[in-house]
Design a protein around this motif. Structure first.
Motif, PDB file in Angstrom:
ATOM      1  N   THR A 121       0.838  -1.214   0.000  1.00 34.60           N
ATOM      2  CA  THR A 121       0.000   0.000   0.000  1.00 34.60           C
ATOM      3  C   THR A 121       0.867   1.255   0.000  1.00 34.60           C
ATOM      4  O   THR A 121       0.506   2.250  -0.629  1.00 34.60           O
ATOM      5  CB  THR A 121      -0.949   0.025   1.217  1.00 34.60           C
ATOM      6  N   TYR A 125       0.173   3.675  -2.976  1.00 34.41           N
ATOM      7  CA  TYR A 125      -0.620   4.874  -2.670  1.00 34.41           C
ATOM      8  C   TYR A 125       0.211   6.098  -2.310  1.00 34.41           C
ATOM      9  O   TYR A 125      -0.309   7.210  -2.298  1.00 34.41           O
ATOM     10  CB  TYR A 125      -1.578   4.611  -1.495  1.00 34.41           C
ATOM     11  N   PRO A 139      -1.202   5.955   3.257  1.00 39.55           N
ATOM     12  CA  PRO A 139      -2.151   4.916   2.840  1.00 39.55           C
ATOM     13  C   PRO A 139      -3.428   4.993   3.682  1.00 39.55           C
ATOM     14  O   PRO A 139      -3.364   4.917   4.914  1.00 39.55           O
ATOM     15  CB  PRO A 139      -1.399   3.609   3.096  1.00 39.55           C
ATOM     16  N   GLY A 142      -7.053   0.567   1.841  1.00 38.34           N
ATOM     17  CA  GLY A 142      -6.572  -0.530   1.012  1.00 38.34           C
ATOM     18  C   GLY A 142      -7.733  -1.141   0.239  1.00 38.34           C
ATOM     19  O   GLY A 142      -8.848  -1.221   0.753  1.00 38.34           O
ATOM     20  N   CYS A 360      -4.689   0.172   6.264  1.00 41.69           N
ATOM     21  CA  CYS A 360      -3.450  -0.399   5.703  1.00 41.69           C
ATOM     22  C   CYS A 360      -2.377  -0.487   6.782  1.00 41.69           C
ATOM     23  O   CYS A 360      -1.208  -0.744   6.491  1.00 41.69           O
ATOM     24  CB  CYS A 360      -2.933   0.497   4.571  1.00 41.69           C
ATOM     25  N   MET A 384      -4.249  -8.376  -1.219  1.00 47.28           N
ATOM     26  CA  MET A 384      -3.286  -7.265  -1.123  1.00 47.28           C
ATOM     27  C   MET A 384      -1.849  -7.759  -1.265  1.00 47.28           C
ATOM     28  O   MET A 384      -0.947  -6.982  -1.566  1.00 47.28           O
ATOM     29  CB  MET A 384      -3.447  -6.516   0.208  1.00 47.28           C
TER      30      MET A 384
END
Lengths: 439, 298
Positions: A121, A125, A139, A142, A360, A384
């Motif tokens: 993440t 991100y 993050p 998620g 996250c 993920m």
């Protein structure tokens, strides 16, 4: 006299300090997409308002218009949003065009460590250039594209027997993309409880990002790559590899043989509607919707099951989710940073997850009870672990629209072959990268 | 001072009154046009902080040699031709019928003009439901008359049917507009002309072709001009209805231009595209207006 001066100074400083709370109180506007997690964030932010004295306002835009609306806002230097939970693909443009505040110094000053967040993440991100320790977002949410299905139908003896008879296999959560299609085709047009049902709701939307997000679920599972060498933009042989062609042909077959009639332009909402109305046996959608689906009185609870995007050659899922950024045009940057500082706290992150947001933070994800905290939590963790994202370049919109066009032309409008669609896509992307001076 | 104002000429006073309008026109029309022309020769992108390069005619060359652009042009031409054809045909027929004196004439006129009072976005949205293969009324009506399965065809999802789907909706919505203009034309024909023709024993058919059509023609041509310009820049209705799909089947030039300008942010390229469209519409409209004036003079 000295005593009087001291008393006066103390009174004055007390007054200043006491009045400080109200003097610092600010109105903050947070912009995001209008969907289930946004409502959870409103609930969560009430605690922040109580603690800080700041007032939170929210600007939520429906997904089909979210990118248009927010990117226009950023490009015009708009001051509407102090905080923006922007899509992962925007990070390159946000950083290079100066829309987002770089957060490194702020993180250092407030002991916020990116090591406390799931690496995938942080990479997706927060960082630009990708993978470098330059952070433009924390993050926040998620997400990945996953699947859900009618567990009650999958468990019915008559349906299981019919599936066994038709395919020679047991009806179960699909373990591969091809099994997924086989199950969807089995349900296509099948009469269940006096109604005609269909296989699955997949993404075919043309206007924003739908068909790309859907088809990449198959492409990634077949091993699709954007470049042969990361960072070199050498796409020939990667984007149009035999595996990519096969995956795209698979997605078209899925669309043609296992979706309800009229599913030519469907994305999140249409997929949810199809599932909730009992039209389809399975549907793809973002994990963000899973808490709401599980709570649904008609198709939730015991009737619903969840599974990760099935692998084919590799295990992979399409990345969703977003980081939270401070908009550089905001006049309330300090307060916005203060919100991020509050949001990054482990206990706030734990509450975020409990309300339906996908934290996250490692303290939440690595908690021993996490996998059992929700019926989809284990799948989320698994997804993920194998997420892949679209280009995050500053010109991502141009790249995305080209892919939308080529995929929709081939999958829905029957224009050309999968090979031609991907070859044309490379031409489009090459032109874009040439314009950008990257090729 | 008062003497000076009193001493202003008629021309000066006229300028004082007209100047604000001219200024406004320059600011909101002429300046953006000149600026757009300038941008069309550059690689400017409104969302990027980078130096703008002068690239000459490169944008124009790219657009005119891009096969995808020509596909959108063809889609626009198809849409333009058939919407105007049907709207003129049905609009004139309705106007001719409404012009007959009968009971409930005014009520029918009101009912017929209802669609054009709606927002194009609303119309686009609810026609997506009407066209829905499983629950859409349109499919059921077609199925009722043809005997085919309602869910066996997709008006919006089919490459063959989608271009006709947008033609049907635009025709449904804007035929009343053409009808109203034709009605104005029909009602402007003095009764004594028909009376004189009747005395000369001209048949109804002959009266129609030698009196009605020639006298309504300028109105009809005006309606075609309005609808032509409107449909050349058609955006909202089609975006709501098909989003330009399936694939790029119904991606009209205005939709394509919007994507280039405000989604891909290729501002220089989109400026050149806009200039090409502007010149096309302006050129065609000028030729058409000349023809219209000739018809009027006859």
């Amino acid at each position: 006299m000295r005593k009087f001066t001291t008393i006066a100074a103390s009174t004055l400083s007390s007054a200043v300090l006491l009045g400080g709370a109200s003097a610092w109180a600010e109105d903050l506007t947070l912009c995001w997409a209008a969907w289930d997690p946004a409502n959870a964030l409103v609930e969560l932010s009430k605690e922040y308002e109580a603690q800080s004295g700041n007032t939170m306002h929210f600007e939520f835009v429906p997904w089909p218009n979210f990118a248009d609306r927010m990117l226009n806002e950023l490009n015009s230097g708009g001051k509407l949003c102090d905080l923006l939970i922007g899509d992962s693909q925007w990070i390159g443009g946000g950083a290079e065009n100066g829309h987002y505040v770089k957060l490194n110094d702020f993180f250092d000053a407030n002991s916020i460590s990116m090591d406390d967040f799931a690496p995938a993440t942080v990479y997706a991100y927060s960082t630009w250039p990708k993978g470098t320790p330059n952070y433009y977002a924390l993050p926040a949410m998620g997400d990945a594209n996953g699947w859900f299905y009618r567990k009650d139908w999958f468990e019915r003896d008559d349906i299981k027997a019919a599936y066994k008879e038709a395919t020679g296999q047991d009806l179960r959560e699909p373990q591969s993309q091809k099994e997924l299609l086989q199950i969807a085709q089995f349900f296509q047009g099948r009469d269940i409880d006096g109604q005609t049902r269909y296989g699955a709701a997949i993404f075919t939307e043309r206007g924003s990002e739908g068909i790309t997000m859907g088809a990449t679920g198959a492409l990634y599972a077949w091993g699709f790559k954007y470049e042969n060498t990361p960072g070199e933009y050498d796409m020939a042989g990667a984007v149009n590899s035999p595996e990519a062609v096969e995956a795209l042909e698979f997605y078209k077959e899925f669309y043609k043989t296992a979706t309800p009639p009229g599913y030519t332009d469907s994305y999140m909402e249409q997929g949810l509607d199809a599932f909730k109305s009992g039209q389809v046996a399975m549907a793809m959608n973002w994990f963000a919707f899973f808490p709401g689906l599980y709570q649904d009185p008609d198709v939730g609870g015991d009737k619903i099951g969840f599974f990760v995007n099935p692998p084919q050659n590799v295990a992979a899922s399409t990345l969703g989710g977003q980081g939270i950024s401070v908009v550089s045009y905001s006049e309330h940057q300090d307060a916005a940073l203060d919100y991020i500082k509050w949001f990054a706290q482990p206990d706030v992150q734990a509450k975020w997850w409990s309300l339906g947001g996908y934290s996250c933070h490692n303290s939440v994800l690595n908690d021993p009870g996490f996998k059992d905290s929700q019926p989809f939590a284990a799948d989320f963790l698994e997804a993920m672990g194998g997420v892949q994202d679209f280009w995050q370049e500053p010109v991502y919109a141009e790249l995305l629209l080209a892919m939308q066009k080529r995929l929709h032309d081939y999958v829905v409008a029957d224009v050309g072959t999968a090979q031609e669609a991907l070859d044309l896509l490379i031409e489009d992307w090459t032109e874009t990268f040439e314009d950008e001076g990257k090729l | 001072m008062a003497r000076r104002i009193r001493g202003l000429s008629d021309r000066a006073i006229a300028w004082i009154f007209v100047a604000p309008t001219i200024f406004l026109l320059l600011a909101v029309n002429i300046f953006p046009l000149i600026w757009t022309i300038r941008l069309s020769f550059t690689d400017f992108k409104a969302n990027r902080n980078r130096e703008v390069e002068w690239i000459g005619l490169q944008n124009y060359q790219r657009i005119l040699t891009d096969s995808d652009i020509w596909i959108t042009m063809q889609a626009t031409a198809h849409f333009l031709f058939w919407t105007i054809f049907f709207q003129v045909l049905i609009g004139f027929t309705l106007a001719w019928l409404i012009n007959r004196k009968f009971k409930g004439n005014d009520l029918w006129t009101t009912i017929i003009v209802l669609p054009m009072m709606l927002s194009p976005a609303v119309v686009g949205n609810f026609w997506t439901f009407l066209y829905q293969p499983q629950i859409g009324l349109f499919n059921y009506v077609v199925a009722f008359f043809s005997g085919v399965d309602p869910s066996s065809f997709e008006m919006i999802g089919s490459v063959k049917l989608a271009p006709w789907a947008i033609v049907i909706v635009d025709t449904w919505m804007w035929t009343p507009f053409v009808m109203l203009i034709c009605l104005a034309g029909l009602r402007s024909i003095p009764d004594y002309i028909y009376e004189a023709a009747a005395i000369d024993r001209a048949s109804k058919w002959r009266q129609f072709w030698t009196i009605t059509i020639p006298m309504v023609l300028p109105f009809l041509m005006l309606a075609v001009l309005f609808r032509g310009i409107e449909n050349f820049k058609m955006f909202d209705l089609v975006v709501q209805l098909t989003g330009g799909g399936p694939g790029s089947t119904t991606e009209l030039t205005s939709i394509n231009l919007k994507r280039e300008a405000f989604e891909k942010w290729r501002t220089g390229y989109a400026s050149a595209y806009a200039i090409i469209l502007f010149v096309t519409v302006f050129g065609l409209a000028s030729i058409y207006v000349k023809a219209l004036n000739k018809v009027k003079e006859r």
